[in-house]
Design an enzyme around this catalytic site. Structure first.
Site, PDB file in Angstrom:
ATOM      1  N   ASP A 111      44.511  49.933  45.566  1.00 14.54           N
ATOM      2  CA  ASP A 111      45.414  49.599  44.454  1.00 14.54           C
ATOM      3  C   ASP A 111      45.301  50.589  43.294  1.00 14.54           C
ATOM      4  O   ASP A 111      45.515  50.232  42.153  1.00 14.54           O
ATOM      5  CB  ASP A 111      45.112  48.176  43.953  1.00 14.54           C
ATOM      6  N   LYS A 162      31.551  44.870  36.453  1.00 11.89           N
ATOM      7  CA  LYS A 162      32.106  43.903  35.496  1.00 11.89           C
ATOM      8  C   LYS A 162      31.018  43.284  34.611  1.00 11.89           C
ATOM      9  O   LYS A 162      30.683  42.091  34.757  1.00 11.89           O
ATOM     10  CB  LYS A 162      32.901  42.828  36.221  1.00 11.89           C
ATOM     11  N   ASP A 223      44.788  51.293  37.766  1.00 10.81           N
ATOM     12  CA  ASP A 223      44.560  50.221  38.736  1.00 10.81           C
ATOM     13  C   ASP A 223      45.783  49.311  38.662  1.00 10.81           C
ATOM     14  O   ASP A 223      46.185  48.894  37.578  1.00 10.81           O
ATOM     15  CB  ASP A 223      43.281  49.466  38.339  1.00 10.81           C
TER      16      ASP A 223
HETATM   17  N1  GDD Z   1      39.370  44.748  53.646  1.00  9.14           N
HETATM   18  C1  GDD Z   1      39.004  44.196  52.496  1.00  9.14           C
HETATM   19  N2  GDD Z   1      38.264  43.047  52.511  1.00  9.14           N
HETATM   20  N3  GDD Z   1      39.405  44.761  51.329  1.00  9.14           N
HETATM   21  C2  GDD Z   1      39.025  44.163  50.175  1.00  9.14           C
HETATM   22  C3  GDD Z   1      38.255  42.983  50.129  1.00  9.14           C
HETATM   23  C4  GDD Z   1      37.853  42.399  51.375  1.00  9.14           C
HETATM   24  O1  GDD Z   1      37.168  41.374  51.454  1.00  9.14           O
HETATM   25  N4  GDD Z   1      38.052  42.647  48.823  1.00  9.14           N
HETATM   26  C5  GDD Z   1      38.676  43.588  48.091  1.00  9.14           C
HETATM   27  N5  GDD Z   1      39.276  44.506  48.898  1.00  9.14           N
HETATM   28  C6  GDD Z   1      40.034  45.696  48.475  1.00  9.14           C
HETATM   29  C7  GDD Z   1      41.209  45.362  47.568  1.00  9.14           C
HETATM   30  O2  GDD Z   1      42.385  45.193  48.350  1.00  9.14           O
HETATM   31  C8  GDD Z   1      41.288  46.617  46.700  1.00  9.14           C
HETATM   32  O3  GDD Z   1      42.041  47.637  47.323  1.00  9.14           O
HETATM   33  C9  GDD Z   1      39.852  47.088  46.618  1.00  9.14           C
HETATM   34  O4  GDD Z   1      39.151  46.489  47.712  1.00  9.14           O
HETATM   35  C10 GDD Z   1      39.160  46.706  45.297  1.00  9.14           C
HETATM   36  O5  GDD Z   1      39.322  45.323  45.083  1.00  9.14           O
HETATM   37  P1  GDD Z   1      39.909  44.750  43.714  1.00  9.14           P
HETATM   38  O6  GDD Z   1      39.971  43.281  43.842  1.00  9.14           O
HETATM   39  O7  GDD Z   1      41.142  45.478  43.333  1.00  9.14           O
HETATM   40  O8  GDD Z   1      38.707  45.104  42.732  1.00  9.14           O
HETATM   41  P2  GDD Z   1      38.760  45.340  41.144  1.00  9.14           P
HETATM   42  O9  GDD Z   1      39.987  46.059  40.747  1.00  9.14           O
HETATM   43  O10 GDD Z   1      38.466  44.069  40.473  1.00  9.14           O
HETATM   44  O11 GDD Z   1      37.470  46.310  40.942  1.00  9.14           O
HETATM   45  C11 GDD Z   1      37.306  47.457  41.750  1.00  9.14           C
HETATM   46  O12 GDD Z   1      38.113  48.528  41.286  1.00  9.14           O
HETATM   47  C12 GDD Z   1      37.816  48.994  39.944  1.00  9.14           C
HETATM   48  C13 GDD Z   1      38.746  50.157  39.656  1.00  9.14           C
HETATM   49  O13 GDD Z   1      40.054  49.722  39.633  1.00  9.14           O
HETATM   50  C14 GDD Z   1      35.812  47.859  41.693  1.00  9.14           C
HETATM   51  O14 GDD Z   1      35.638  48.873  42.655  1.00  9.14           O
HETATM   52  C15 GDD Z   1      35.424  48.355  40.295  1.00  9.14           C
HETATM   53  O15 GDD Z   1      34.087  48.843  40.302  1.00  9.14           O
HETATM   54  C16 GDD Z   1      36.350  49.461  39.851  1.00  9.14           C
HETATM   55  O16 GDD Z   1      36.030  49.886  38.504  1.00  9.14           O
HETATM   56 MG    MG Z   2      41.736  46.648  41.652  1.00  9.37          MG
END
Ligand code: GDD
Ligand code: MG
Length: 360
Positions: A111, A162, A223
């Site tokens: 994303d 976080k 993001d």
């Molecule tokens: N296959 C799979 N299975 N993918 C997953 C799963 C899972 O169980 N959980 C999350 N993902 C994928 C989501 O689809 C996304 O592409 C990515 O892993 C990160 O998940 P998000 O839910 O978008 O996390 P976030 O935005 O809260 O935090 C992450 O991104 C930030 C930057 O935008 C973390 O990596 C943070 O450390 C980072 O700063």
């Molecule tokens: Mg994200």
């Protein structure tokens, strides 16, 4: 050959109702599923094999992207029956990799829209001899992200996902969701159980003394996890603020997909995209918005920085600002939907039922 794992299995809860029927990476940005932009960028950087780690609504990816040959790459689909988190997904996808133990493997959150030079990140990783290289960016408010302080050489000192406590906020450098792993490091992630790379793998690697190398980059980064960010990213793609080889038309103030109909006196701008078969009525104004396939904006309506779901309807003279209208929803005439409003899929809002009051 460089291989990549693309994490595409999250539920996209913060993007609901858009993600009730469509997984986040398949939601169209600038006319094509967002994932198409990421895959095209990866291909342009020399990636020829991508393993898509899917879970939520996993069945919709393959019918659209097939074996990847249309994109000039090979796609392999790996699906978790139950979500295994970012680390579990990476570990599960590893079985489909062909890279050798010391080879670099890109891992991308599904994303993120970024102008980062991916090939340059891989080169820097090999130069540094790191176990993992992390793309970092700087943000004003890092609390929603993974905090990643580094020393003067780029060595990662800590990884705090976080942060909850004010004293944990020691930097504005955050994890930008794009890594290069030495392949053998992926193989050390436990298989078959939920693992978070952010909460478990990275802190564990740091504790064992492994070299995690952070590269701070100030190119475009966003993001897309929240509606306002998603809509802005789509507008930036349409206007060419960030380049994508997958943009299905020339850059400009708006983009019309095949069969979109714009009636007399309608005004489009700010990077708006109008999906296939969608219709914008006479005198309507649509600015910086995502109008998905088959949606209809009636005469004189005003839509700003919003997302209108597939087959949704916005009635005459209604204003929609910073809001999301779900697939198939119908918003009657003379309503005012404002920032943060989310109309659920197939909901029905009568005429003149909602007024926005800035005073309360
Ligand atoms: N296959 C799979 N299975 N993918 C997953 C799963 C899972 O169980 N959980 C999350 N993902 C994928 C989501 O689809 C996304 O592409 C990515 O892993 C990160 O998940 P998000 O839910 O978008 O996390 P976030 O935005 O809260 O935090 C992450 O991104 C930030 C930057 O935008 C973390 O990596 C943070 O450390 C980072 O700063
Ligand atoms: Mg994200």
């Amino acid at each position: 050959m460089t291989e990549a794992i693309l994490l595409a299995g999250g539920k996209g809860s913060r993007l609901r109702p858009v993600t009730l029927r469509t997984p986040k990476p398949m939601v169209p940005a600038a006319g094509v599923p967002f994932l198409a932009h990421q895959l095209a960028r990866a291909r342009a950087a020399g990636v020829t094999h991508v393993v898509l780690a899917t879970s939520y609504l996993a069945e919709v990816f393959e019918p659209y992207f097939g074996d990847g040959s249309a994109l000039g790459m090979r796609l392999t689909y790996v699906t978790e029956d139950r979500p295994l988190g970012t680390g579990g997904a990476v570990r599960g996808a590893a079985d489909a990799l062909e890279s050798g133990p010391a080879d670099p493997v890109l891992v991308l959150n599904g994303d993120i829209l970024t102008g980062l030079d991916l090939a340059g990140l891989v080169r820097g990783h090999l130069r540094a001899g790191a176990a993992v290289t992390l793309h970092l960016t700087r943000v004003d408010d890092p609390r929603e992200y993974g905090l990643v302080p580094t020393d003067g050489t780029g060595r990662v000192l800590r990884f705090t996902e976080k942060p909850q406590r004010p004293e944990e906020i020691v930097t504005d450098q955050i994890n930008a969701g794009c890594y290069v792993f030495r392949r053998e490091v992926i193989d050390t992630v436990p298989a078959g159980r939920p693992v978070s790379v952010e909460r478990e793998t990275f802190p564990g690697l740091l504790a064992s003394g492994a070299l995690l190398h952070g590269v701070v980059d100030r190119s475009y980064w966003r993001d897309l996890g929240r509606p306002a960010c998603f809509v802005q990213a789509s507008a930036d793609l349409v206007r060419g603020v960030v380049a994508s080889p997958a943009l299905p038309g020339p850059t400009g103030e708006y983009l019309l997909m095949p069969g979109a109909r714009i009636e007399e006196g309608a005004v489009l701008g700010g990077g708006t995209v109008v999906g296939a078969g969608a219709r914008i009525g006479a005198g309507a104004v649509v600015e910086g918005s995502v109008v998905l396939d088959g949606a209809r904006v009636d005469e004189g309506a005003r839509v700003h920085a919003s997302m209108l779901g597939a087959g949704s309807y916005v009635g005459r003279g209604t204003t929609v600002t910073g809001a999301v209208v779900g697939d198939g929803a119908r918003v009657g005439a003379a309503n005012e939907l404002d920032h943060g409003a989310r109309v659920w899929c197939d909901a029905r809002i009568p005429d003149a039922a909602i007024r926005f009051s800035p005073d309360c």
